[in-house]
Write a protein that holds these residues in place. Structure first.
Motif, PDB file in Angstrom:
ATOM      1  N   HIS A   1       0.791  -1.231   0.000  1.00 59.00           N
ATOM      2  CA  HIS A   1       0.000   0.000   0.000  1.00 59.00           C
ATOM      3  C   HIS A   1       0.827   1.287   0.000  1.00 59.00           C
ATOM      4  N   HIS A   2       2.106   1.188   0.380  1.00 62.16           N
ATOM      5  CA  HIS A   2       2.915   2.402   0.429  1.00 62.16           C
ATOM      6  C   HIS A   2       4.236   2.277  -0.337  1.00 62.16           C
ATOM      7  N   GLY A   3       4.453   1.144  -1.000  1.00 61.74           N
ATOM      8  CA  GLY A   3       5.606   1.005  -1.882  1.00 61.74           C
ATOM      9  C   GLY A   3       6.946   0.834  -1.201  1.00 61.74           C
ATOM     10  N   PHE A   4       6.961   0.256   0.001  1.00 65.69           N
ATOM     11  CA  PHE A   4       8.222   0.051   0.713  1.00 65.69           C
ATOM     12  C   PHE A   4       8.924  -1.219   0.246  1.00 65.69           C
ATOM     13  N   LYS A   5      10.229  -1.258   0.471  1.00 61.96           N
ATOM     14  CA  LYS A   5      11.031  -2.478   0.297  1.00 61.96           C
ATOM     15  C   LYS A   5      11.271  -3.049   1.697  1.00 61.96           C
ATOM     16  N   HIS A   6      10.926  -4.319   1.889  1.00 56.00           N
ATOM     17  CA  HIS A   6      11.017  -4.955   3.204  1.00 56.00           C
ATOM     18  C   HIS A   6      12.361  -5.662   3.362  1.00 56.00           C
TER      19      HIS A   6
ATOM     20  N   ASP B   1      15.943   6.159  -4.405  1.00 54.01           N
ATOM     21  CA  ASP B   1      14.579   6.680  -4.296  1.00 54.01           C
ATOM     22  C   ASP B   1      13.621   5.693  -3.632  1.00 54.01           C
ATOM     23  N   GLU B   2      14.143   4.557  -3.132  1.00 46.73           N
ATOM     24  CA  GLU B   2      13.286   3.566  -2.494  1.00 46.73           C
ATOM     25  C   GLU B   2      13.036   3.904  -1.024  1.00 46.73           C
ATOM     26  N   LYS B   3      11.904   3.413  -0.518  1.00 42.46           N
ATOM     27  CA  LYS B   3      11.578   3.510   0.901  1.00 42.46           C
ATOM     28  C   LYS B   3      11.773   2.118   1.497  1.00 42.46           C
ATOM     29  N   ILE B   4      12.410   2.044   2.656  1.00 41.01           N
ATOM     30  CA  ILE B   4      12.751   0.734   3.214  1.00 41.01           C
ATOM     31  C   ILE B   4      12.109   0.512   4.592  1.00 41.01           C
ATOM     32  N   ILE B   5      11.859  -0.768   4.892  1.00 37.02           N
ATOM     33  CA  ILE B   5      11.447  -1.209   6.223  1.00 37.02           C
ATOM     34  C   ILE B   5      12.584  -2.041   6.792  1.00 37.02           C
ATOM     35  N   LEU B   6      13.030  -1.702   7.996  1.00 41.46           N
ATOM     36  CA  LEU B   6      14.007  -2.519   8.695  1.00 41.46           C
ATOM     37  C   LEU B   6      13.282  -3.302   9.783  1.00 41.46           C
ATOM     38  N   ASP B   7      13.280  -4.611   9.646  1.00 41.49           N
ATOM     39  CA  ASP B   7      12.533  -5.512  10.518  1.00 41.49           C
ATOM     40  C   ASP B   7      13.532  -6.437  11.209  1.00 41.49           C
ATOM     41  N   GLY B   8      13.680  -6.276  12.538  1.00 41.80           N
ATOM     42  CA  GLY B   8      14.586  -7.148  13.280  1.00 41.80           C
ATOM     43  C   GLY B   8      15.852  -6.483  13.753  1.00 41.80           C
ATOM     44  N   VAL B   9      16.007  -5.216  13.502  1.00 41.80           N
ATOM     45  CA  VAL B   9      17.165  -4.450  13.961  1.00 41.80           C
ATOM     46  C   VAL B   9      16.720  -2.995  14.143  1.00 41.80           C
ATOM     47  N   PRO B  10      17.122  -2.338  15.229  1.00 41.78           N
ATOM     48  CA  PRO B  10      18.054  -2.771  16.279  1.00 41.78           C
ATOM     49  C   PRO B  10      17.357  -3.551  17.388  1.00 41.78           C
ATOM     50  N   ARG B  11      18.151  -4.383  18.079  1.00 38.05           N
ATOM     51  CA  ARG B  11      17.635  -5.131  19.226  1.00 38.05           C
ATOM     52  C   ARG B  11      18.368  -4.789  20.515  1.00 38.05           C
ATOM     53  N   THR B  12      19.376  -3.924  20.414  1.00 44.72           N
ATOM     54  CA  THR B  12      20.066  -3.406  21.591  1.00 44.72           C
ATOM     55  C   THR B  12      20.342  -1.923  21.352  1.00 44.72           C
ATOM     56  N   LEU B  13      20.625  -1.196  22.434  1.00 47.15           N
ATOM     57  CA  LEU B  13      20.952   0.226  22.305  1.00 47.15           C
ATOM     58  C   LEU B  13      22.211   0.409  21.463  1.00 47.15           C
ATOM     59  N   GLN B  14      23.189  -0.454  21.670  1.00 47.97           N
ATOM     60  CA  GLN B  14      24.430  -0.374  20.887  1.00 47.97           C
ATOM     61  C   GLN B  14      24.137  -0.533  19.392  1.00 47.97           C
ATOM     62  N   GLN B  15      23.237  -1.451  19.047  1.00 47.58           N
ATOM     63  CA  GLN B  15      22.865  -1.629  17.646  1.00 47.58           C
ATOM     64  C   GLN B  15      22.165  -0.381  17.106  1.00 47.58           C
ATOM     65  N   ALA B  16      21.312   0.244  17.920  1.00 47.07           N
ATOM     66  CA  ALA B  16      20.607   1.453  17.486  1.00 47.07           C
ATOM     67  C   ALA B  16      21.592   2.563  17.171  1.00 47.07           C
ATOM     68  N   GLU B  17      22.601   2.714  18.009  1.00 43.80           N
ATOM     69  CA  GLU B  17      23.612   3.757  17.795  1.00 43.80           C
ATOM     70  C   GLU B  17      24.432   3.467  16.541  1.00 43.80           C
ATOM     71  N   LYS B  18      24.795   2.214  16.340  1.00 44.89           N
ATOM     72  CA  LYS B  18      25.570   1.850  15.149  1.00 44.89           C
ATOM     73  C   LYS B  18      24.713   1.967  13.894  1.00 44.89           C
ATOM     74  N   LEU B  19      23.439   1.604  14.009  1.00 46.37           N
ATOM     75  CA  LEU B  19      22.536   1.694  12.859  1.00 46.37           C
ATOM     76  C   LEU B  19      22.380   3.139  12.403  1.00 46.37           C
ATOM     77  N   ASP B  20      22.331   4.069  13.339  1.00 48.20           N
ATOM     78  CA  ASP B  20      22.247   5.487  12.986  1.00 48.20           C
ATOM     79  C   ASP B  20      23.391   5.900  12.069  1.00 48.20           C
ATOM     80  N   ILE B  21      24.582   5.437  12.388  1.00 43.17           N
ATOM     81  CA  ILE B  21      25.770   5.781  11.591  1.00 43.17           C
ATOM     82  C   ILE B  21      25.665   5.186  10.186  1.00 43.17           C
ATOM     83  N   ILE B  22      25.258   3.921  10.106  1.00 43.43           N
ATOM     84  CA  ILE B  22      25.122   3.242   8.809  1.00 43.43           C
ATOM     85  C   ILE B  22      24.087   3.932   7.946  1.00 43.43           C
ATOM     86  N   LEU B  23      22.923   4.237   8.534  1.00 47.35           N
ATOM     87  CA  LEU B  23      21.855   4.884   7.768  1.00 47.35           C
ATOM     88  C   LEU B  23      22.264   6.287   7.333  1.00 47.35           C
TER      89      LEU B  23
END
Length: 221
Positions: free
Chosen positions: A24-29, A79-101
């Protein structure tokens, strides 16, 4: 590039909600669990490690997780919209994910925090059955989501299977890990003003999908 991140306990229905956003919204899962399960089929050292971790409900080490995630994200178009499912699962992962994104110019994203009762989750996970051919999902404990014929896919008539990690023992481990780690992640994204709370109480997700439409619709327009 825009994105949606799910923070949710095991068997909360992230796959179903993600499928809705795709249609319905054109995301990539991008499902971290699916990436792990696919890689776990390989009969090598990494595949054996992943298979064991999935069966027992333990977290995958961050180095391996982010290596696979970055490889998958390289396939995403700007130009794609993405869904991240299953990450982050810890605060450390959230902080690292911010850098990657940020490095991938995915600075515009929202976080959907799914709330649901533990006992409902346990029945969803241990009762879940999947069609290996068309990937349709059923649940033997739900009158609404049971297959019409026992353990047979309604669509393609293939025999349904259980994921090897959909056991009560695995659920209990995964749920306790989630409860321990999710609170600091929620606070982290609240402080970034990215977090939205979603109460998933209706079995067919009707009210939940309306709320997601409201949040995501305003976000992607």
């Amino acid at each position: 590039m825009k994105g949606v991140i799910f923070i949710a306990p095991p068997a909360a229905g992230k796959g179903t909600l993600s499928k809705y956003l795709v249609i319905h919204h054109g995301f990539k899962h991008i499902s971290i669990g699916n990436l792990f399960r696919e890689r776990a089929k390989q009969n090598d050292e990494e595949g054996i490690y992943l298979s064991k971790a999935l069966k027992t409900g333990q977290l995958i080490d961050d180095e391996r997780l982010f290596s696979m995630l970055k490889e998958e994200l390289r396939t995403v178009k700007k130009d794609e919209k993405i869904i991240l499912d299953g990450v982050p699962r810890t605060l450390q992962q959230a902080e690292k994910l911010d850098i990657i994104l940020r490095d991938l110019n995915v600075s515009d994203f929202v976080v959907l925090h799914i709330n649901i009762e533990k006992e409902i989750l346990k029945l969803r996970m241990t009762g879940r059955r999947i069609c290996p051919k068309c990937q349709n999902t059923y649940n033997i404990y739900s009158e609404k989501f049971k297959p019409h014929k026992d353990l047979t896919c309604d669509s393609c008539k293939s025999s349904l299977i259980s994921r090897e990690d959909d056991t009560e023992k695995s659920f209990n481990v995964r749920y306790e890990i989630y409860k321990e780690n999710s609170e600091p992640i929620v606070y982290y994204y609240q402080n970034q003003h990215r977090l939205y709370e979603i109460d998933l109480t209706d079995e067919d997700h009707t009210n939940t999908l309306k709320e997601i439409d409201r949040i995501v619709g305003a976000f992607v327009d």
